[in-house]
Design a protein around this motif. Structure first.
Motif, PDB file in Angstrom:
ATOM      1  N   LEU A   1       0.841  -1.208   0.000  1.00  0.00           N
ATOM      2  CA  LEU A   1       0.000   0.000   0.000  1.00  0.00           C
ATOM      3  C   LEU A   1       0.877   1.259   0.000  1.00  0.00           C
ATOM      4  O   LEU A   1       0.566   2.249  -0.671  1.00  0.00           O
ATOM      5  N   ALA A   2       1.996   1.210   0.749  1.00  0.00           N
ATOM      6  CA  ALA A   2       2.902   2.367   0.769  1.00  0.00           C
ATOM      7  C   ALA A   2       3.492   2.585  -0.615  1.00  0.00           C
ATOM      8  O   ALA A   2       3.612   3.718  -1.099  1.00  0.00           O
ATOM      9  N   GLU A   3       3.847   1.476  -1.260  1.00  0.00           N
ATOM     10  CA  GLU A   3       4.439   1.571  -2.594  1.00  0.00           C
ATOM     11  C   GLU A   3       3.420   2.153  -3.586  1.00  0.00           C
ATOM     12  O   GLU A   3       3.750   3.011  -4.410  1.00  0.00           O
ATOM     13  N   ALA A   4       2.179   1.707  -3.484  1.00  0.00           N
ATOM     14  CA  ALA A   4       1.135   2.217  -4.386  1.00  0.00           C
ATOM     15  C   ALA A   4       0.905   3.705  -4.151  1.00  0.00           C
ATOM     16  O   ALA A   4       0.711   4.482  -5.098  1.00  0.00           O
ATOM     17  N   THR A   5       0.944   4.108  -2.894  1.00  0.00           N
ATOM     18  CA  THR A   5       0.748   5.523  -2.569  1.00  0.00           C
ATOM     19  C   THR A   5       1.909   6.346  -3.114  1.00  0.00           C
ATOM     20  O   THR A   5       1.731   7.413  -3.708  1.00  0.00           O
ATOM     21  N   ARG A   6       3.120   5.817  -2.938  1.00  0.00           N
ATOM     22  CA  ARG A   6       4.299   6.515  -3.430  1.00  0.00           C
ATOM     23  C   ARG A   6       4.243   6.671  -4.965  1.00  0.00           C
ATOM     24  O   ARG A   6       4.519   7.745  -5.488  1.00  0.00           O
ATOM     25  N   ARG A   7       3.826   5.575  -5.636  1.00  0.00           N
ATOM     26  CA  ARG A   7       3.758   5.637  -7.114  1.00  0.00           C
ATOM     27  C   ARG A   7       2.791   6.736  -7.543  1.00  0.00           C
ATOM     28  O   ARG A   7       3.059   7.529  -8.436  1.00  0.00           O
ATOM     29  N   SER A   8       1.683   6.776  -6.861  1.00  0.00           N
ATOM     30  CA  SER A   8       0.666   7.741  -7.222  1.00  0.00           C
ATOM     31  C   SER A   8       1.136   9.180  -6.938  1.00  0.00           C
ATOM     32  O   SER A   8       0.829  10.106  -7.694  1.00  0.00           O
ATOM     33  N   LEU A   9       1.885   9.359  -5.868  1.00  0.00           N
ATOM     34  CA  LEU A   9       2.405  10.699  -5.548  1.00  0.00           C
ATOM     35  C   LEU A   9       3.543  11.077  -6.499  1.00  0.00           C
ATOM     36  O   LEU A   9       3.696  12.241  -6.861  1.00  0.00           O
ATOM     37  N   ASP A  10       4.332  10.072  -6.928  1.00  0.00           N
ATOM     38  CA  ASP A  10       5.393  10.322  -7.907  1.00  0.00           C
ATOM     39  C   ASP A  10       4.808  10.941  -9.168  1.00  0.00           C
ATOM     40  O   ASP A  10       5.393  11.843  -9.769  1.00  0.00           O
ATOM     41  N   GLU A  11       3.650  10.425  -9.582  1.00  0.00           N
ATOM     42  CA  GLU A  11       3.018  10.950 -10.797  1.00  0.00           C
ATOM     43  C   GLU A  11       2.687  12.430 -10.652  1.00  0.00           C
ATOM     44  O   GLU A  11       2.599  13.162 -11.622  1.00  0.00           O
ATOM     45  N   ARG A  12       2.449  12.841  -9.396  1.00  0.00           N
ATOM     46  CA  ARG A  12       2.188  14.269  -9.142  1.00  0.00           C
ATOM     47  C   ARG A  12       3.474  15.013  -8.803  1.00  0.00           C
ATOM     48  O   ARG A  12       3.430  16.154  -8.369  1.00  0.00           O
ATOM     49  N   GLU A  13       4.603  14.314  -8.924  1.00  0.00           N
ATOM     50  CA  GLU A  13       5.920  14.879  -8.597  1.00  0.00           C
ATOM     51  C   GLU A  13       5.989  15.355  -7.151  1.00  0.00           C
ATOM     52  O   GLU A  13       6.553  16.390  -6.829  1.00  0.00           O
ATOM     53  N   VAL A  14       5.343  14.568  -6.265  1.00  0.00           N
ATOM     54  CA  VAL A  14       5.421  14.856  -4.829  1.00  0.00           C
ATOM     55  C   VAL A  14       6.380  13.840  -4.204  1.00  0.00           C
ATOM     56  O   VAL A  14       6.191  12.633  -4.367  1.00  0.00           O
ATOM     57  N   ALA A  15       7.414  14.329  -3.547  1.00  0.00           N
ATOM     58  CA  ALA A  15       8.393  13.426  -2.932  1.00  0.00           C
ATOM     59  C   ALA A  15       7.826  12.818  -1.652  1.00  0.00           C
ATOM     60  O   ALA A  15       7.064  13.459  -0.941  1.00  0.00           O
ATOM     61  N   VAL A  16       8.202  11.586  -1.376  1.00  0.00           N
ATOM     62  CA  VAL A  16       7.672  10.857  -0.216  1.00  0.00           C
ATOM     63  C   VAL A  16       8.821  10.254   0.577  1.00  0.00           C
ATOM     64  O   VAL A  16       9.783   9.748   0.014  1.00  0.00           O
ATOM     65  N   GLU A  17       8.654  10.312   1.889  1.00  0.00           N
ATOM     66  CA  GLU A  17       9.615   9.640   2.767  1.00  0.00           C
ATOM     67  C   GLU A  17       8.766   8.674   3.590  1.00  0.00           C
ATOM     68  O   GLU A  17       7.806   9.085   4.247  1.00  0.00           O
ATOM     69  N   ALA A  18       9.073   7.373   3.471  1.00  0.00           N
ATOM     70  CA  ALA A  18       8.204   6.375   4.111  1.00  0.00           C
ATOM     71  C   ALA A  18       8.865   5.769   5.344  1.00  0.00           C
ATOM     72  O   ALA A  18      10.086   5.588   5.382  1.00  0.00           O
ATOM     73  N   HIS A  19       8.047   5.530   6.375  1.00  0.00           N
ATOM     74  CA  HIS A  19       8.511   4.870   7.598  1.00  0.00           C
ATOM     75  C   HIS A  19       7.557   3.724   7.899  1.00  0.00           C
ATOM     76  O   HIS A  19       6.377   3.837   7.609  1.00  0.00           O
ATOM     77  N   THR A  20       8.092   2.687   8.520  1.00  0.00           N
ATOM     78  CA  THR A  20       7.206   1.595   8.932  1.00  0.00           C
ATOM     79  C   THR A  20       7.390   1.327  10.412  1.00  0.00           C
ATOM     80  O   THR A  20       8.526   1.273  10.894  1.00  0.00           O
ATOM     81  N   ILE A  21       6.271   1.204  11.104  1.00  0.00           N
ATOM     82  CA  ILE A  21       6.317   0.862  12.522  1.00  0.00           C
ATOM     83  C   ILE A  21       5.687  -0.509  12.708  1.00  0.00           C
ATOM     84  O   ILE A  21       4.524  -0.714  12.354  1.00  0.00           O
ATOM     85  N   GLU A  22       6.485  -1.430  13.224  1.00  0.00           N
ATOM     86  CA  GLU A  22       5.976  -2.774  13.507  1.00  0.00           C
ATOM     87  C   GLU A  22       5.575  -2.825  14.980  1.00  0.00           C
ATOM     88  O   GLU A  22       6.432  -2.763  15.863  1.00  0.00           O
ATOM     89  N   LEU A  23       4.301  -2.935  15.238  1.00  0.00           N
ATOM     90  CA  LEU A  23       3.845  -2.925  16.631  1.00  0.00           C
ATOM     91  C   LEU A  23       4.359  -4.132  17.410  1.00  0.00           C
ATOM     92  O   LEU A  23       4.480  -4.090  18.632  1.00  0.00           O
ATOM     93  N   ARG A  24       4.659  -5.220  16.697  1.00  0.00           N
ATOM     94  CA  ARG A  24       5.227  -6.393  17.371  1.00  0.00           C
ATOM     95  C   ARG A  24       6.438  -6.007  18.223  1.00  0.00           C
ATOM     96  O   ARG A  24       6.589  -6.445  19.349  1.00  0.00           O
ATOM     97  N   ASP A  25       7.281  -5.150  17.665  1.00  0.00           N
ATOM     98  CA  ASP A  25       8.495  -4.755  18.382  1.00  0.00           C
ATOM     99  C   ASP A  25       8.193  -3.862  19.583  1.00  0.00           C
ATOM    100  O   ASP A  25       9.051  -3.651  20.430  1.00  0.00           O
ATOM    101  N   LEU A  26       6.992  -3.307  19.614  1.00  0.00           N
ATOM    102  CA  LEU A  26       6.624  -2.378  20.689  1.00  0.00           C
ATOM    103  C   LEU A  26       5.613  -2.991  21.659  1.00  0.00           C
ATOM    104  O   LEU A  26       5.080  -2.295  22.529  1.00  0.00           O
ATOM    105  N   ALA A  27       5.338  -4.292  21.499  1.00  0.00           N
ATOM    106  CA  ALA A  27       4.242  -4.905  22.267  1.00  0.00           C
ATOM    107  C   ALA A  27       4.434  -4.738  23.773  1.00  0.00           C
ATOM    108  O   ALA A  27       3.503  -4.391  24.503  1.00  0.00           O
ATOM    109  N   VAL A  28       5.657  -4.948  24.248  1.00  0.00           N
ATOM    110  CA  VAL A  28       5.897  -4.851  25.697  1.00  0.00           C
ATOM    111  C   VAL A  28       5.816  -3.390  26.161  1.00  0.00           C
ATOM    112  O   VAL A  28       5.215  -3.082  27.193  1.00  0.00           O
TER     113      VAL A  28
END
Lengths: 216, 370
Positions: A27-54
């Protein structure tokens, strides 16, 4: 050139690798592709809640986020757009997914463009997106795009059927909707309190507080 | 700088023995702890106010009046007095009476209370917490300063020609602190009146309280009560000491792990890293407490939580003896050495009377010293 838009994926997948994370990435990749077409730069981050469970459990008990969770919360609250993905457990989002959004301040996501998505064993659970995730983000007053994406296990290996869009098509449409929404909103929304321990900076002058009680 | 203890007054099972004190034992223990605090040279004993089990102190002025009769020097205070659900008229009367009986050794800390059902039990609505705190305190403030009060507000019966008795001792009301864990409105309220602001500082990371205190200091100056450095700040803390660090950690761990508020959550090590809790030697307590000044600026009152989570009375009294012998003299000297002359000392009745009298002297009668 304007600063790149900050796109943040929150994945509550538990496996490593995880199909929930995979859906978030696509989904992030699809969003980035769509923003690229508008020449909008994107910086993507991913948060894995598994690593934050405790950390999340500790926050529920103590009322404040440990440093790792604090950083994740700041990343989510400062995002220009969010993609949130949960596995469906027992007819709803997972407890871990809900707990993360429970420890955010309930005003932290107001107006935030959000794409909701979920994975599950069979397609029979797909409406959990509409019955559980969408109301959650409606309560938080986020702006949720119309297309939500559910992917059942067998769909990872299926082509589009008769009258049924394939996974790729749904992902592309949802990413496009999020891109439309975020490209049309002002970059970097106003900072809001992000957790229960973070509501200090706004002050209502005391005269106004007294006046509100008719004592001005 | 004033040093003291604040107690929640919880009745909690001792996790190492499985024994739960009776309410009677706990109440008597609180008194014994207050007497010990005076004996070791502390300046303040403050009790919480609660209206639900497992807490015993529902009637603070009764307890503080009894302690007043058995002590000579220590200031009796609260942590906190519920300004939302108590009638401000009764607070004005009760604490003025206590102030007389204790010859001025009384101040109090306003708090809203965070136990939901207490509000409806006392006929109030928790969603009105902030407006209740603001209106009720406005009335209390007036009752202690105006002989005859006419009053009409949103939350209580109007008053016509009401005089709260007894009048405050020497015409000077008890000093008031406002305590808050998260609300900037309360820091603003404290600043508006030039009252003290107390940051509980025990359960959450310090940076949060730094922001609340800085807000209070800025607004204190804004309202013309003095410079931001002269604002009256109190800070909480939580300690457990033995002569060596390992012994302290070993003994406190079961109490920490089962504590009512944060037990069964983060480890003792994580919690001491992230919050002001100190478990260790007297030197570690001294070192960490001195860092509070780096975070909050020069402040006037340091209260410690020392008697919760089921710790037996004997242990608490030993803690206080050790504190009095090894920590208190050092902290007093260190804080005094660091405090600039223009920063006021902790509030006392005598200081408030002197300030009132100084203000009342006509300007041309004041000797010119410069």
């Amino acid at each position: 050139m304007a600063a790149p838009l900050k796109l943040v994926v929150v994945s509550a997948g538990l496996g490593k690798p995880s199909s929930t994370r995979l859906l978030g990435d696509r989904l992030a990749e699809a969003t980035r592709r769509s923003l690229d077409e508008r020449e909008v730069a994107v910086e993507a981050h991913t948060i894995e809640l598994r690593d934050l469970a405790v950390d999340i459990a500790h926050n529920l008990v103590t009322g404040f986020p440990p440093p790792g969770l604090r950083a994740a919360i700041d990343t989510v609250v400062s995002a220009d757009a969010l993609i949130v993905v949960s596995p469906i457990f027992s007819a709803s989002y997972s407890g871990l997914f809900k707990s993360f959004f429970d420890v955010l301040d309930n005003t932290a996501l107001i107006g935030k463009p959000v794409l909701i998505a979920a994975t599950g064993g069979t397609a029979r659970h797909s409406l959990a997106l509409e019955h559980a995730l969408r109301p959650l983000f409606a309560y938080l007053r986020a702006t949720v795009v119309p297309t939500s994406v559910y992917v059942a296990t067998d769909e990872w290996g299926a082509a589009a059927g008769e009258g049924v869009e394939g996974v790729g098509t749904r992902i592309a449409r949802a990413g496009g909707e999020l891109a439309d929404l975020v490209a049309g909103s002002p970059p970097h929304p106003v900072t809001r309190p992000s957790s229960a321990t973070d509501t200090v900076d706004e002050v209502v002058p005391f005269a106004e507080q007294l006046a509100a009680l008719g004592r001005g | 700088m004033q040093f003291g203890i604040f107690t929640v007054g919880d009745v909690t099972v001792d996790p190492t023995t499985g024994r739960e004190p009776t309410e009677h034992e706990r109440i008597k223990a609180m008194v014994a702890i207050a007497l010990k605090a005076e004996e070791i040279g502390m300046d303040v004993f403050a009790t919480g106010e609660h209206h639900n089990p497992p807490f015993v102190p529902s009637s603070p002025t009764t307890m503080l009046g009894y302690i007043a009769a058995r002590t000579e020097r220590i200031i009796l205070s609260t942590s906190t007095t519920l300004i939302t659900t108590n009638d401000p008229v009764k607070i004005a009367e009760d604490y003025a009476m206590l102030q007389h009986l204790a010859d001025g050794r009384v101040d109090l800390m306003m708090g809203r209370g965070n136990t939901g059902p207490v509000y409806p039990w006392f006929g109030q609505d928790i969603r009105q917490g902030i407006p209740l705190a603001i209106e009720n305190y406005a009335l209390l403030h007036e009752l202690w300063r105006k002989e005859v009060v006419d009053w009409e507000g949103r939350f209580r019966t109007p008053l016509q020609s009401f005089t709260s008795t007894p009048r405050p001792l020497d015409g000077v009301p008890p000093f008031v602190w406002h305590g808050s864990i998260r609300s900037p409105e309360i820091a603003e309220q404290a600043a508006y009146y030039g009252d003290g602001f107390f940051a509980n500082n025990i359960f959450w990371p310090r940076d949060h309280f730094v922001r609340l205190i800085n807000l209070y200091r800025d607004r204190f100056e804004h309202y013309g009560h003095g410079t931001r450095e002269q604002a009256i700040v109190g800070v909480g803390g939580q300690i457990f000491m033995r002569r060596n660090s390992q012994e302290a950690v070993r003994e406190f761990r079961p109490y920490f792990d089962n504590a009512p508020v944060y037990g069964h959550g983060p480890s003792l090590e994580e919690f001491t890293d992230q919050t002001p809790l100190t478990v260790g030697s007297p030197q570690e307590v001294i070192d960490k407490t001195l860092t509070f000044r780096d975070s909050f600026g020069d402040y006037q009152r340091q209260l410690f939580l020392m008697d919760h989570a089921g710790l037996p009375l004997k242990t608490v009294l030993e803690q206080l003896d050790l504190f009095g012998e090894e920590v208190l003299p050092v902290l007093r000297a260190e804080f005094a050495a660091r405090r600039p002359a223009e920063v006021p000392d902790g509030p006392t009745h005598a200081a408030l009377v002197a300030r009132r009298d100084a203000a009342a002297v006509p300007a041309d009668a004041v000797p010119q010293t410069s």
